[in-house]
Design a protein around this motif. Structure first.
Motif, short mmCIF file in Angstrom:
data_model
loop_
_atom_site.label_atom_id
_atom_site.label_comp_id
_atom_site.label_asym_id
_atom_site.label_seq_id
_atom_site.Cartn_x
_atom_site.Cartn_y
_atom_site.Cartn_z
N ALA A 23 -4.41 2.61 -3.72
CA ALA A 23 -3.56 2.77 -5.14
C ALA A 23 -2.80 4.25 -4.70
CB ALA A 23 -4.25 3.15 -6.51
N ALA A 24 -3.38 5.33 -4.13
CA ALA A 24 -2.76 6.57 -3.89
C ALA A 24 -1.26 6.34 -2.92
CB ALA A 24 -3.78 7.46 -3.31
N CYS A 25 -1.58 5.30 -1.99
CA CYS A 25 -0.65 4.91 -0.92
C CYS A 25 0.26 3.61 -1.44
CB CYS A 25 -1.33 4.87 0.33
SG CYS A 25 -2.27 6.28 0.85
N ARG A 26 0.53 3.36 -2.67
CA ARG A 26 1.17 2.17 -3.00
C ARG A 26 2.32 2.08 -2.48
NH1 ARG A 26 -0.86 3.67 -7.80
NH2 ARG A 26 0.69 5.32 -8.95
N THR A 27 3.35 3.14 -2.44
CA THR A 27 4.73 3.42 -2.25
C THR A 27 4.74 3.00 -0.59
OG1 THR A 27 5.07 5.33 -3.67
CG2 THR A 27 6.72 4.63 -1.93
N GLU A 28 3.86 3.52 0.26
CA GLU A 28 3.80 3.26 1.45
C GLU A 28 3.43 2.01 1.91
OE1 GLU A 28 2.60 5.89 0.17
OE2 GLU A 28 3.29 7.63 0.92
N ALA A 29 2.56 1.51 1.15
CA ALA A 29 1.92 0.03 1.37
C ALA A 29 3.28 -1.06 0.96
CB ALA A 29 0.96 -0.28 0.62
N THR A 30 3.78 -0.60 -0.02
CA THR A 30 4.95 -1.57 -0.48
C THR A 30 6.13 -1.53 0.64
OG1 THR A 30 4.56 -1.26 -3.11
CG2 THR A 30 6.58 -1.91 -2.31
#
Length: 69
Positions: A23-30
């Motif tokens: 969840a902390a990396c949601r921007t990068e994962a998206t």
């Protein structure tokens, strides 16, 4: 044998924390997911290193999140 239990306890606690890290990396994962999706869309072609920049950002984010634990 008790040493093995301690190892598995650490492994379980890290696995339980994984959703929070993700969840902390949601921007990068998206961003990475969008890159892969665009590359595999009809007419698109996924090739090696096409999304390398997005993947590296995601990998770095996971590594930073893992260090916090």
């Amino acid at each position: 044998m008790s040493g093995k239990g301690a190892v598995w306890s650490r492994v379980r606690s890290r696995l339980r924390a994984f959703p929070e890290r993700l969840a902390a990396c949601r921007t990068e994962a998206t961003a990475y997911g969008r890159c892969v999706q665009a590359s595999t869309a009809p007419g698109g072609r996924l090739t090696k290193d096409l999304c390398a920049q997005e993947f590296e950002a995601l990998r770095s984010c996971f590594a930073a999140a893992a260090k916090k634990t």
